[in-house]
Design an enzyme around this catalytic site. Structure first.
Site, PDB file in Angstrom:
ATOM      1  N   HIS B 134       0.115   4.121 -12.802  1.00  0.00           N
ATOM      2  CA  HIS B 134       0.149   3.481 -11.489  1.00  0.00           C
ATOM      3  C   HIS B 134       1.032   2.249 -11.615  1.00  0.00           C
ATOM      4  O   HIS B 134       0.953   1.525 -12.603  1.00  0.00           O
ATOM      5  CB  HIS B 134      -1.286   3.104 -11.115  1.00  0.00           C
ATOM      6  N   ARG B 176       2.889   5.802  -7.213  1.00  0.00           N
ATOM      7  CA  ARG B 176       2.630   6.999  -8.036  1.00  0.00           C
ATOM      8  C   ARG B 176       3.438   8.120  -7.383  1.00  0.00           C
ATOM      9  O   ARG B 176       3.756   8.042  -6.188  1.00  0.00           O
ATOM     10  CB  ARG B 176       1.159   7.397  -7.984  1.00  0.00           C
ATOM     11  N   LYS B 179       3.339   9.626  -3.360  1.00  0.00           N
ATOM     12  CA  LYS B 179       2.593   8.754  -2.453  1.00  0.00           C
ATOM     13  C   LYS B 179       3.591   8.033  -1.556  1.00  0.00           C
ATOM     14  O   LYS B 179       4.800   8.025  -1.818  1.00  0.00           O
ATOM     15  CB  LYS B 179       1.733   7.776  -3.243  1.00  0.00           C
ATOM     16  N   CYS B 184       4.601  -3.684  -1.317  1.00  0.00           N
ATOM     17  CA  CYS B 184       4.077  -4.402  -2.494  1.00  0.00           C
ATOM     18  C   CYS B 184       4.655  -3.848  -3.793  1.00  0.00           C
ATOM     19  O   CYS B 184       4.772  -4.569  -4.785  1.00  0.00           O
ATOM     20  CB  CYS B 184       2.554  -4.415  -2.536  1.00  0.00           C
ATOM     21  N   ASP B 224       3.307  -3.559   5.023  1.00  0.00           N
ATOM     22  CA  ASP B 224       3.447  -2.638   3.894  1.00  0.00           C
ATOM     23  C   ASP B 224       4.603  -1.661   4.107  1.00  0.00           C
ATOM     24  O   ASP B 224       5.188  -1.152   3.148  1.00  0.00           O
ATOM     25  CB  ASP B 224       2.128  -1.895   3.611  1.00  0.00           C
ATOM     26  N   ASP B 231       0.818  -8.885   6.659  1.00  0.00           N
ATOM     27  CA  ASP B 231      -0.270  -9.656   6.047  1.00  0.00           C
ATOM     28  C   ASP B 231       0.294 -10.499   4.913  1.00  0.00           C
ATOM     29  O   ASP B 231       1.421 -10.269   4.463  1.00  0.00           O
ATOM     30  CB  ASP B 231      -1.404  -8.739   5.553  1.00  0.00           C
ATOM     31  N   HIS B 234       1.439  -8.609   1.510  1.00  0.00           N
ATOM     32  CA  HIS B 234       2.731  -7.918   1.516  1.00  0.00           C
ATOM     33  C   HIS B 234       3.885  -8.881   1.741  1.00  0.00           C
ATOM     34  O   HIS B 234       4.999  -8.639   1.271  1.00  0.00           O
ATOM     35  CB  HIS B 234       2.744  -6.790   2.542  1.00  0.00           C
TER      36      HIS B 234
END
Lengths: 318, 276
Positions: B134, B176, B179, B184, B224, B231, B234
């Site tokens: 990850h 990963r 995904k 981030c 994101d 936020d 991010h």
């Protein structure tokens, strides 16, 4: 301003369920004096907590201070976790109370399971579950539980880590390959499942050429479904472990895929590794160009590096 | 804020006082006043105090004891006294102790050994041995090894390949395989690549574009991914990622410590050298 309004709306939505009875109105808490938060004389960015949030926290603070390990304290920890499932202090205090009162930890696991539905990615929740099972030393139902969780999100990192811990700690490897196979047939792109298979292999099988060849064949069987999915190709690389000469079937298969999957970068990428290892440098650098210019253009700098390295090495050998 | 040269817009003394009040007798920091100590919040406290050059305002000895006491026999680190093990905590412990100049208080060989035991067949890292690779965990491991001066123990080409493979056609990075991209990862992946000096393997223009597309034109924060709500989390990682790639107007950030080069210079710590 707008932010305050939105904040208030959110608070009302989250914490003002009509059924909730304030702690102060519950008879079993009548003799408890809640302990308000002390933000100090100069609070920086004071958070506008809802009334419910403040109240349950005030009671938790008091019980922490008096170190009361009782049913009502247990209730309060649950109340706090309802408004903030990430409160790690509440989780640990809850464990201490559960152990002190000798509570049925299976029931607790059920409760945690319910909370997992709303908080599937909460570190504290999963750690709590692990801690409980470390204590009971009983993994019954955990494999099924994690399987259920994975139905909601087949790639949930916490769930896979938990399942791996269960499998390894209690030596429950037998059903895992079957489980992985089922998941891969549902979604061949599930990288977590591939990782799990590797995890099981490492712990149950010898790293022989025969065993690895079987795994490689297994991985190839999934390539046609989603050729651009990197997972099976990475798995093959992992199994070969740079010993390409021991697995000639990989080269043959990849050469086949070059024609049947002309726009897929992966067989070409593997062939670069193979050719490099076998010393067939011109073929390797040619494929690097094809990848950098065309098949995998976004990583052209990487393919340039590989090409230069191969050329450099071939020069020193001359 | 520091990376955007806007630190003066915040009340330094108030922030310091509040952080100081979050330190517990054990030496660690909680997330707020009265919360228990945990490495996660300790990391933030240490980073902010370093930025403000205010480390003398807290009890450093207790802090060092708190962190070093969390190391286990196998070299790993727990997050707090309750024992959750994760390579995130290895990174935090190593990074904080390095910033404090007290790496001598832990077994650095064992710490590195545990981190390396979390390396997978693809060259990247998970949270514990065997866990899926990850990008976030990989940053923690690569950062930790970099700070310990052991990054050369890694197969940088293999790891670099896994990292640059995170870039998807839209230009964004995922954490990963298969995904969705997320801003981030502009930090977790790019900083890892910088630590092994393979940042140039990312298509820089495409990534910068992805980050800028994720900025909310009204509020100014970064989300994101494009069209989502922004936020703070991010926003930090987007800005830090842009800084790593050398975007003009931003103060340079160090890929291993995630603090500005300015801060590292003040502490006498040598920043990571890498090609942009």
């Amino acid at each position: 301003g707008i932010n305050a309004e939105y904040g208030n709306l959110l608070k009302r939505k989250l914490h003002m369920g009509g059924d909730w009875i304030p702690i102060s109105k519950r008879p079993e808490f009548a003799d408890v004096e809640p302990l308000p938060q002390d933000d100090g004389p100069n609070p920086v960015c004071p958070i506008a907590y809802s009334a419910r949030f403040s109240e349950v926290m005030d009671y938790l603070r008091r019980f922490l201070q008096t170190n009361e390990k009782s049913e009502r304290a247990l209730t309060i920890t649950r109340e706090v976790l309802e408004v903030n499932a990430a409160n790690y202090t509440a989780w640990y205090f809850r464990r201490l109370i559960l152990y002190a009162l000798n509570k049925d930890l299976k029931e607790e696991l059920n409760m945690v399971g319910e909370m997992a539905a709303e908080n599937p990615k909460n570190y504290q929740l999963w750690y709590h579950r692990k801690a409980l099972i470390e204590r009971t030393k009983d993994p019954t139902g955990e494999l099924d539980f994690t399987a259920e969780q994975l139905k909601e999100d087949s790639k949930n990192y916490h769930v896979w880590a938990h399942r791996q811990w269960i499998v390894e700690t209690f030596k429950l490897f037998e059903r895992e390959n079957e489980f992985v196979d089922k998941l891969l047939h549902e979604d061949v792109r599930n990288n977590s499942a591939w990782n799990h298979r590797f995890f099981v292999f490492q712990r149950t099988q010898e790293f022989t050429v025969e065993n690895r060849s079987n795994e490689i064949e297994y991985a190839f069987s999934f390539v046609k479904k989603a050729p651009n999915n990197p997972s099976p190709w990475n798995y093959i690389r992992g199994m070969v472990n740079d010993e390409w000469e021991k697995f000639p079937q990989v080269k043959d298969k990849c050469l086949g895929f070059i024609s049947t999957l002309p726009s897929c970068p992966h067989p070409a990428s593997i062939l670069v590794d193979i050719y490099e290892k076998l010393g067939e440098n011109e073929k390797a650098t040619q494929l690097c160009s094809k990848l950098g210019d065309n098949l995998d253009n976004i990583r052209r700098k990487y393919w340039q590096y590989r090409s230069d390295l191969i050329t450099q090495k071939s020069k020193t050998h001359q | 804020m520091e990376l955007m040269n806007g630190l003066d817009e915040m009340d330094k003394q108030k922030v310091i006082e509040w952080i100081v009040s979050c330190q517990l007798p054990s030496g660690g920091f909680g997330g707020n006043i009265g919360h228990d100590a945990h490495l996660l919040y300790t990391m933030s406290a240490v980073q902010v105090l370093c930025m403000y050059d205010a480390m003398d305002r807290i009890n450093k000895e207790n802090l060092v004891t708190f962190i070093s006491s969390l190391q286990k026999e196998d070299g790993s680190f727990a997050g707090d006294e309750w024992g959750e093990i994760d390579t995130r905590f290895s990174y935090i412990a190593i990074s904080c102790l390095s910033l404090l100049g007290r790496l001598d208080t832990i077994n650095t060989d064992k710490a590195a050994e545990f981190v390396l035991s979390c390396k997978n067949f693809d060259g990247a890292f998970g949270c514990v041995p065997g866990a899926e690779s990850h990008a976030g965990q990989t940053f923690c491991c690569v950062g930790a090894l970099t700070i310990l001066g052991k990054v050369d123990l890694l197969d940088k080409d293999l790891l670099g390949w896994w990292l640059c493979e995170r870039q998807v056609p839209s230009g964004g990075l995922n954490g990963r395989p298969e995904k969705l991209p997320d801003v981030c990862y502009s930090w977790w992946v790019v900083s890892s690549l910088a630590c092994i000096d393979r940042l140039i393997w990312i298509d820089r223009e495409k990534l910068i574009n992805f980050i800028l597309e994720s900025q909310d034109p009204e509020g100014g924060g970064i989300a994101d991914r494009p069209d989502d709500l922004p936020d703070v989390f991010h926003t930090f990682f987007g800005v830090a990622g842009l800084s790593l790639m050398g975007m003009e107007g931003l103060s340079p950030v160090d890929p291993a410590y995630a603090v500005s080069i300015n801060t590292l210079n003040k502490l006498g710590i040598k920043p990571v050298q890498y090609r942009k």
